[in-house]
Design an enzyme around this catalytic site. Structure first.
Site, PDB file in Angstrom:
ATOM      1  N   SER A 284       4.998  58.525  59.794  1.00 63.77           N
ATOM      2  CA  SER A 284       3.727  58.006  60.294  1.00 63.77           C
ATOM      3  C   SER A 284       3.099  57.117  59.239  1.00 63.77           C
ATOM      4  O   SER A 284       3.211  57.382  58.036  1.00 63.77           O
ATOM      5  CB  SER A 284       2.773  59.150  60.658  1.00 63.77           C
ATOM      6  OG  SER A 284       2.521  59.963  59.525  1.00 63.77           O
TER       7      SER A 284
ATOM      8  N   HIS B  45      -1.337  51.100  62.859  1.00 61.87           N
ATOM      9  CA  HIS B  45      -0.737  52.440  62.883  1.00 61.87           C
ATOM     10  C   HIS B  45       0.652  52.336  63.472  1.00 61.87           C
ATOM     11  O   HIS B  45       0.898  51.570  64.405  1.00 61.87           O
ATOM     12  CB  HIS B  45      -1.609  53.368  63.736  1.00 61.87           C
ATOM     13  CG  HIS B  45      -0.890  54.584  64.242  1.00 61.87           C
ATOM     14  ND1 HIS B  45      -0.422  54.685  65.543  1.00 61.87           N
ATOM     15  CD2 HIS B  45      -0.556  55.746  63.632  1.00 61.87           C
ATOM     16  CE1 HIS B  45       0.154  55.861  65.701  1.00 61.87           C
ATOM     17  NE2 HIS B  45       0.106  56.524  64.565  1.00 61.87           N
TER      18      HIS B  45
ATOM     19  N   ASN C  44       4.160  55.129  64.249  1.00 59.40           N
ATOM     20  CA  ASN C  44       4.727  56.469  64.155  1.00 59.40           C
ATOM     21  C   ASN C  44       6.023  56.509  64.952  1.00 59.40           C
ATOM     22  O   ASN C  44       6.085  55.974  66.055  1.00 59.40           O
ATOM     23  CB  ASN C  44       3.733  57.500  64.702  1.00 59.40           C
ATOM     24  CG  ASN C  44       4.349  58.880  64.858  1.00 59.40           C
ATOM     25  OD1 ASN C  44       4.775  59.258  65.946  1.00 59.40           O
ATOM     26  ND2 ASN C  44       4.398  59.621  63.780  1.00 59.40           N
ATOM     27  N   VAL C  45       7.054  57.102  64.382  1.00 58.46           N
ATOM     28  CA  VAL C  45       8.267  57.422  65.135  1.00 58.46           C
ATOM     29  C   VAL C  45       8.638  58.857  64.792  1.00 58.46           C
ATOM     30  O   VAL C  45       8.538  59.271  63.631  1.00 58.46           O
ATOM     31  CB  VAL C  45       9.437  56.459  64.831  1.00 58.46           C
ATOM     32  CG1 VAL C  45       9.225  55.123  65.525  1.00 58.46           C
ATOM     33  CG2 VAL C  45       9.633  56.232  63.333  1.00 58.46           C
TER      34      VAL C  45
END
Length: 314
Positions: A95, A109, A111-112
């Site tokens: 993240s 932002h 995220n994975v």
């Protein structure tokens, strides 16, 4: 799917992605300030939290890798998957949240993540993540570039994915109590297993790999743009919306806290400086009013025309 091999492959990619993200952001910041790393281990997981603060371009940039596990699924996940309540689980992800110095550079932002739960039958797994952009001052060209890059990340995996993930992003990053979008959106996906593990993992990698090409050109365009104390104050005010979303609605924050994750790492998404102003109303016709009226609502950015010249700030 070989469960152990899948976890190893995902973990290896996520750590390598974290390295690339930090390298790209450090090069762009060009301050000589390095990311500070906390490599942490606790009973229910481990991770690498990396923070860059008070750089030339970024007031704070956080890039986290975490791998947590537990004997029972937290409420933040089991509320959506009641059939998995009580199941042992593992979750890992990267993240990123960037809060820039210059108000004309948007917050961003990414995220994975990968999730796997042990059940009586085969393991249940899925991928999720995405990226979104939160400007303080809106620029049409920036939003178009952001969404074109988001579309490019999805196209090899199906032409229907970008509009599906874009709609999900608009719906997710919405502050219900303000009746306001958090920003100009991007991509959001969760519980994704389409096409099997290899296909879903490749899509997730594509989205992670497209973050820097989506964000860094926008940063380069605006990071040296002059700004006033009034611009800075509006930036701090708009950061308040970011805090409200992350503490009230964000499922990742709730999942991390409920799964006994590392609190400092979970809350690294919060900006170092923020302000709230009671019943603030921007003056009509100002860039501040334009942000709220024209940018903080779902919009088909791919259908927009690029402006013939850069939009000038006040």
């Amino acid at each position: 799917m070989n469960h152990t091999l899948a976890l190893e492959n995902v973990s290896s990619y996520l750590k390598e992605l974290q390295d690339r993200l930090c390298a790209g952001l450090s090069k762009t910041d060009d301050s000589g300030i390095q990311f500070h790393e906390d490599a942490w281990t606790q009973e229910k997981g481990d991770g690498r939290t990396r923070i860059l603060r008070n750089g030339n371009v970024f007031e704070q940039a956080g890039v986290n890798f975490s791998h947590v596990h537990g004997s029972a699924l937290p409420t933040a996940a089991s509320a959506r998957h009641p059939e998995l309540a009580g199941s042992p689980f593992q979750a890992m992800g990267v993240s990123l949240v960037v809060h820039p110095q210059n108000p004309f550079v948007p917050t961003s932002h990414m995220n994975v993540r990968f999730f796997c739960a042990e059940t009586a039958g085969a393991p249940i797994w899925w991928f999720g993540g995405g990226f979104d952009l939160t400007p303080t001052y809106g620029f049409v060209a920036d939003a178009i570039h952001w969404h074109r890059t988001a579309q490019a990340a999805c196209i090899p995996f199906g032409k229907d994915l970008y509009p599906q993930f874009k709609k999900a992003c608009d719906e997710y990053f919405y502050l219900k109590h303000r009746d306001e979008q958090r920003g100009v959106g991007g991509l959001f996906f969760d519980d994704h297993t389409e096409g099997g593990f290899d296909h879903a993992f490749a899509l997730t990698r594509s989205i992670g790999d497209h973050y820097l090409p989506a964000y860094l050109p926008i940063v380069a365009k605006h990071c040296n743009q002059p700004f006033s104390p009034e611009h800075r104050e509006f930036q701090l005010y708009r950061r308040g919306r970011y805090v409200e979303f992350n503490l009230v609605y964000d499922r990742g924050t709730l999942f991390g806290l409920q799964s006994s994750g590392r609190t400092e790492s979970i809350l690294m998404s919060l900006p170092p400086r923020v302000a709230w102003h009671y019943d603030y109303q921007p003056q009509p016709g100002t860039p501040e009013a334009t942000l709220i009226q024209d940018f903080l609502k779902p919009r088909n950015w791919l259908a927009e025309q690029l402006p013939s010249e850069p939009i000038k700030s006040s």
